[in-house]
Design an enzyme around this catalytic site. Sequence first.
Site, mmCIF file in Angstrom:
data_model
loop_
_atom_site.group_PDB
_atom_site.id
_atom_site.type_symbol
_atom_site.label_atom_id
_atom_site.label_comp_id
_atom_site.label_asym_id
_atom_site.label_seq_id
_atom_site.Cartn_x
_atom_site.Cartn_y
_atom_site.Cartn_z
ATOM 1 N N HIS A 55 35.305 5.948 14.622
ATOM 2 C CA HIS A 55 34.949 5.660 16.007
ATOM 3 C C HIS A 55 34.897 4.159 16.241
ATOM 4 O O HIS A 55 34.746 3.375 15.296
ATOM 5 C CB HIS A 55 33.619 6.312 16.377
ATOM 6 C CG HIS A 55 32.484 5.918 15.477
ATOM 7 N ND1 HIS A 55 32.310 6.461 14.215
ATOM 8 C CD2 HIS A 55 31.476 5.041 15.647
ATOM 9 C CE1 HIS A 55 31.236 5.933 13.667
ATOM 10 N NE2 HIS A 55 30.710 5.056 14.503
ATOM 11 N N ALA A 56 35.034 3.802 17.497
ATOM 12 C CA ALA A 56 35.006 2.393 17.889
ATOM 13 C C ALA A 56 34.455 2.289 19.300
ATOM 14 O O ALA A 56 34.482 3.261 20.061
ATOM 15 C CB ALA A 56 36.407 1.800 17.820
#
Length: 167
Positions: free
Chosen positions: A76-77
Site C-alpha cells: 500500500h501507498a
Amino acid sequence: MTESLEVGQSTGTCSALRIAKVSLDNKKKVFETLAGQLADAVKRSTGISINEILLKLLERERLGSTVIGNGLAIPHARTDKLSQAKGALLILNEPVEFDGAKHGPVSVVFGLIIPEAQCEAHIDHLREIASLAQNETTMHILSHTNDTEVLSEWLKKKHPQLANLLQ
C-alpha cells in the site's frame, strides 16, 4: 458450516472488480503488475503514473514487509493526489516469496493506494484486509478460485467494503 464457492475456469481479469489471476514468478513483477492495476484505477481522476505508484509502493515496502501471513500481502501507498482509496487484487497462480521464510510465500496480493489525509480510513482498510488472512476458508477461496467473475460476486456478498475498493 463450511463456506463454499463454485470454482470455474480461469477468466484472467474480472470486468466487474479489479481482480486478476496472474502468473508471476517474483516480487518485482508482482509490484509492477499491481502498480499497473492501481494506475488504471486512478488514472481518469488523478493522472498518477504507473511509475509513481510503483515507487510509492516500493518506498513503503522498504519500511517493512507488507506480508500479513497465511499467503496474504497488502502492499500500500499514500498520495496527496487522490480523494478516494482504490485497490486491486492479484491472485497468483503460484505463490511468490516476498520476505524469505519469515511469513511464507504469498498467493493473494491486495494492493491499495490511499489519500494522504485519510489516516483513519487507511488503518481501517488495512485492518479489514488483514482480517482475511485470519480465516483459512477465506484464504482458500481467494487463492484457489479460478473464475474471477465468481470471486467478484463472492467478495461483493461477503466483503462489500473491500469489493468497493476494487471498483
